[in-house]
Design a protein around this motif. Structure first.
Motif, mmCIF file in Angstrom:
data_model
loop_
_atom_site.group_PDB
_atom_site.id
_atom_site.type_symbol
_atom_site.label_atom_id
_atom_site.label_comp_id
_atom_site.label_asym_id
_atom_site.label_seq_id
_atom_site.Cartn_x
_atom_site.Cartn_y
_atom_site.Cartn_z
ATOM 1 N N GLU A 75 0.837 -1.203 0.000
ATOM 2 C CA GLU A 75 0.000 0.000 0.000
ATOM 3 C C GLU A 75 0.873 1.254 0.000
ATOM 4 O O GLU A 75 0.600 2.216 -0.721
ATOM 5 N N GLU A 76 1.919 1.224 0.816
ATOM 6 C CA GLU A 76 2.831 2.375 0.867
ATOM 7 C C GLU A 76 3.518 2.561 -0.481
ATOM 8 O O GLU A 76 3.680 3.686 -0.954
ATOM 9 N N ALA A 77 3.914 1.450 -1.113
ATOM 10 C CA ALA A 77 4.556 1.530 -2.429
ATOM 11 C C ALA A 77 3.603 2.132 -3.457
ATOM 12 O O ALA A 77 4.008 2.951 -4.294
ATOM 13 N N ALA B 130 4.289 5.500 -5.421
ATOM 14 C CA ALA B 130 4.233 5.503 -6.884
ATOM 15 C C ALA B 130 3.284 6.590 -7.387
ATOM 16 O O ALA B 130 3.584 7.286 -8.361
ATOM 17 N N ALA B 131 2.160 6.744 -6.720
ATOM 18 C CA ALA B 131 1.196 7.785 -7.119
ATOM 19 C C ALA B 131 1.809 9.169 -6.910
ATOM 20 O O ALA B 131 1.664 10.053 -7.769
ATOM 21 N N GLU C 119 4.495 13.944 -9.319
ATOM 22 C CA GLU C 119 5.693 14.785 -9.436
ATOM 23 C C GLU C 119 6.238 14.760 -10.859
ATOM 24 O O GLU C 119 6.652 15.798 -11.396
ATOM 25 N N VAL C 120 6.245 13.576 -11.482
ATOM 26 C CA VAL C 120 6.725 13.465 -12.868
ATOM 27 C C VAL C 120 5.831 14.274 -13.791
ATOM 28 O O VAL C 120 6.319 15.002 -14.669
#
Length: 134
Positions: free
Chosen positions: A59-61, A65-66, A71-72
């Motif tokens: 969940e943290e990953a 990732a989100a 940011e990207v």
């Protein structure tokens, strides 16, 4: 027939001794089995804890990732904005460079005119001197 009965009784006595020994080890085996069951329960609990931690990490990953994707996307937008600004500045630079070329051309023409005027002035001065001397 008595020997057969004696032999059978001897066999039964030996079997009873073996069963008695097995019966004596049964409580110990049951304790061992209970200890193994406790260890298995502890291992299962440990596995469940690890699975829960892995789910939390997953969940943290996903969250990280989100965040990274946001940011990207923001960075890509910023790059696009900078690219547009650079294109605009390049257009302004090209216009200024063209204006400078025109100004350089005009200055060259002006220099030629000034040189021609200077030559005409020298010629006029020389004519005036010739006329005054006569």
């Amino acid at each position: 027939a008595i020997n057969t009965h004696i032999s059978t009784l001897e066999s039964l006595r030996l079997e009873c001794l073996v069963l008695s020994r097995k019966a004596n080890t049964l409580p110990s085996a049951q304790e061992d089995l209970s200890a193994v069951r406790l260890l298995l329960d502890e291992k299962e609990e440990g596995i469940k804890n690890v699975e829960n931690k892995l789910e939390a990490l997953a969940e943290e990953a996903k969250s990280v990732a989100a965040d990274l994707e946001r940011e990207v996307n923001a960075a890509e937008k910023e790059v696009d904005d900078v690219r547009k600004e650079l294109e605009s500045v390049k257009g302004e630079y090209d216009a200024m460079a063209e204006a400078q070329r025109c100004a350089d051309k005009d200055n060259t023409e002006l220099d030629k005119l000034e040189k021609s005027i200077a030559e005409e002035r020298v010629a006029y001065e020389n004519m005036k001197k010739d006329h005054d001397t006569r």
